[in-house]
Design an enzyme around this catalytic site. Sequence first.
Site, PDB file in Angstrom:
ATOM      1  N   SER A   1      -2.056 -12.069 -11.538  1.00 62.65           N
ATOM      2  CA  SER A   1      -3.211 -11.448 -11.724  1.00 62.65           C
ATOM      3  C   SER A   1      -3.897 -11.037 -12.926  1.00 62.65           C
ATOM      4  O   SER A   1      -5.086 -11.068 -13.401  1.00 62.65           O
ATOM      5  CB  SER A   1      -3.568 -10.293 -10.605  1.00 62.65           C
ATOM      6  OG  SER A   1      -2.473  -9.257 -11.087  1.00 62.65           O
TER       7      SER A   1
ATOM      8  N   GLY B   1      -0.704 -12.201  -7.857  1.00 66.61           N
ATOM      9  CA  GLY B   1       0.795 -11.982  -6.698  1.00 66.61           C
ATOM     10  C   GLY B   1       1.919 -12.649  -6.981  1.00 66.61           C
ATOM     11  O   GLY B   1       2.880 -12.682  -6.462  1.00 66.61           O
TER      12      GLY B   1
ATOM     13  N   ASN C   1       4.884  -8.536 -11.127  1.00 72.61           N
ATOM     14  CA  ASN C   1       5.181  -8.238  -9.787  1.00 72.61           C
ATOM     15  C   ASN C   1       6.415  -8.096  -9.159  1.00 72.61           C
ATOM     16  O   ASN C   1       6.663  -7.596  -8.242  1.00 72.61           O
ATOM     17  CB  ASN C   1       4.226  -9.576  -8.842  1.00 72.61           C
ATOM     18  CG  ASN C   1       2.718  -9.418  -9.170  1.00 72.61           C
ATOM     19  OD1 ASN C   1       2.133  -8.370  -8.663  1.00 72.61           O
ATOM     20  ND2 ASN C   1       2.126 -10.566  -9.493  1.00 72.61           N
TER      21      ASN C   1
ATOM     22  N   ASP D   1      -7.844   0.560  -9.640  1.00 75.77           N
ATOM     23  CA  ASP D   1      -6.530   0.623  -9.078  1.00 75.77           C
ATOM     24  C   ASP D   1      -5.522   1.141 -10.071  1.00 75.77           C
ATOM     25  O   ASP D   1      -4.311   1.296  -9.929  1.00 75.77           O
ATOM     26  CB  ASP D   1      -6.074  -0.810  -8.368  1.00 75.77           C
ATOM     27  CG  ASP D   1      -6.255  -2.005  -9.448  1.00 75.77           C
ATOM     28  OD1 ASP D   1      -6.299  -1.608 -10.650  1.00 75.77           O
ATOM     29  OD2 ASP D   1      -5.952  -2.928  -9.064  1.00 75.77           O
TER      30      ASP D   1
ATOM     31  N   HIS E   1      -4.877  -3.258 -12.847  1.00 75.89           N
ATOM     32  CA  HIS E   1      -5.753  -4.510 -13.656  1.00 75.89           C
ATOM     33  C   HIS E   1      -6.790  -3.961 -14.506  1.00 75.89           C
ATOM     34  O   HIS E   1      -7.948  -3.187 -14.326  1.00 75.89           O
ATOM     35  CB  HIS E   1      -6.346  -5.317 -12.502  1.00 75.89           C
ATOM     36  CG  HIS E   1      -5.136  -5.837 -11.491  1.00 75.89           C
ATOM     37  ND1 HIS E   1      -4.885  -5.070 -10.358  1.00 75.89           N
ATOM     38  CD2 HIS E   1      -4.356  -6.938 -11.460  1.00 75.89           C
ATOM     39  CE1 HIS E   1      -4.105  -5.803  -9.773  1.00 75.89           C
ATOM     40  NE2 HIS E   1      -3.682  -6.966 -10.414  1.00 75.89           N
TER      41      HIS E   1
END
Length: 202
Positions: A29, A66, A95, A176, A179
């Site tokens: 991402s 992801g 991840n 979040d 990011h």
Amino acid sequence: MTFIRCLLLLSVIVSSSVSARTLLVLGDSLSAAYGIRPEQGWVALLETRLQQKYTDITVINASISGETTQGGITRLPALIERHQPDWIVLELAANDGLRGMPLALIERNITTLIELSEQASAKPLLVGIRLPPNYGVSYTERFYTLFETLADEHDVSRVPFLLDGVALQQSLMQSDGLHPNAKAQMVLLENVWPHLQPLLSD
């Protein structure tokens, strides 16, 4: 005269296809412009810069939000076959780390990605990442140093930390906390560029 012109046109087309080069970005991402418009992402900004400096280079962004190192291993052979890249930016493992996967497994997977790239005569660029501190000092530090260790072992170029100058700046991160936002993307590009540009000139 028409025949000669056709030959000249064919010569130009063949010459262009021979000289064309491809840079493949295999990431998660952080490279897939998560949460922002695709044209705002650092890979899109890289493509714009390359169009100005290296007009023969095509950028393929094969990043998926992801994505894991294992997913990258699964997809990379087909991507190599399709695009025949000259360089591969390997921006994976975040991840894996966020899921607490064993470091030995992450190390093996990154090694496989490097080897797949080199077997295809593509120059890999390994992109390092840090995990949030709440994952524990031991795991996060060993995870971070893994990129340096593998880059040294395989003699490949490395971006020390993709989110350098961004991760701790709330104004550059999305809500979040994981990011980077649109304003941060040029910083990400500048973190990558000094390590990528020498490879393009080789």
